[in-house]
Design a protein around this motif. Structure first.
Motif: not given
Length: 204
Positions: A75-80, A122-128, A144-148
């Motif tokens: 759950s933490s290695l996700v970039m929204r 960096y073992y990050l996944r992207i959630e659109v 802060k609902e999304v990271h980018a």
């Protein structure tokens, strides 16, 4: 003495497995080795006659702990990544198929492939995460609902009058900005950093 040699081998494996957990870069590899470490500890406890401690280590220190760690890592290695709804992909999670209103040699799907290539190191996944308007997209970033966020920008060619399309990516996480900055020249997006409202930059 020879009959007890396996005890020394098991005991030597315990600090060795612990050191391997510490030096792991891939968090999933660390979880596997952590499970091995717990199994070795449980085995040593049972060999020395502490069956209750061995059972506790096997159930709590290995099975339950690994399960909780796996959920936390997943759950933490996700970039929204917030996008406009017109860029919404047909599948959940990473981008697989994108419908664009403006044809471009460097479309959104290609950009997502570049993002996945960068963040996979960096073992990050992207959630659109799709939004219906620029205002909602900006508010989600600030709250802060999304990271980018990533939005299309049309540039007019003064010579030929043609429009070219690129993207503007804005992030509120300094670490994400630092990861993308060295490779920004090779992908079809410009990059900006914006501090979100509130205190700190918690990765939520």
């Amino acid at each position: 003495m020879n009959d007890d040699s396996y005890i020394y081998i098991l005991t030597a494996l315990l600090p060795l497995a612990a050191c391997m957990v510490v030096v792991q870069v891939n968090p999933y590899h660390a979880l596997v080795i952590r499970g091995i470490l717990g199994a070795i500890a449980a085995l040593i406890y049972s060999v020395f006659g502490a069956a209750d401690v061995a059972l506790t280590e096997a159930l709590m220190g290995t099975m339950l702990a690994i399960t909780l760690y796996a959920v936390a890592v997943r759950s933490s290695l996700v970039m929204r990544l917030g996008v406009l709804e017109e860029e919404k992909v047909e599948s959940q999670g990473d981008v697989l198929k994108v419908m664009l209103t403006v044809e471009s040699p460097r479309d959104f799907n290609s950009l997502m492939k570049d993002f996945r290539r960068i963040f996979s190191k960096y073992y990050l996944r992207i959630e659109v995460v799709p939004f219906t308007s620029l205002e909602a997209l900006h508010r989600a970033l600030m709250e802060k609902e999304v990271h980018a966020t990533c939005v299309p920008v049309l540039d007019s060619d003064a010579a030929g009058g043609a429009e070219t399309k690129h993207y503007l990516t804005v992030t509120r996480i300094q670490r994400l900005y630092d990861i993308m900055q060295p490779e920004i020249s090779s992908i079809n997006t410009s990059l900006d950093y914006k501090l979100a409202s509130g205190l700190g930059e918690d990765y939520q």
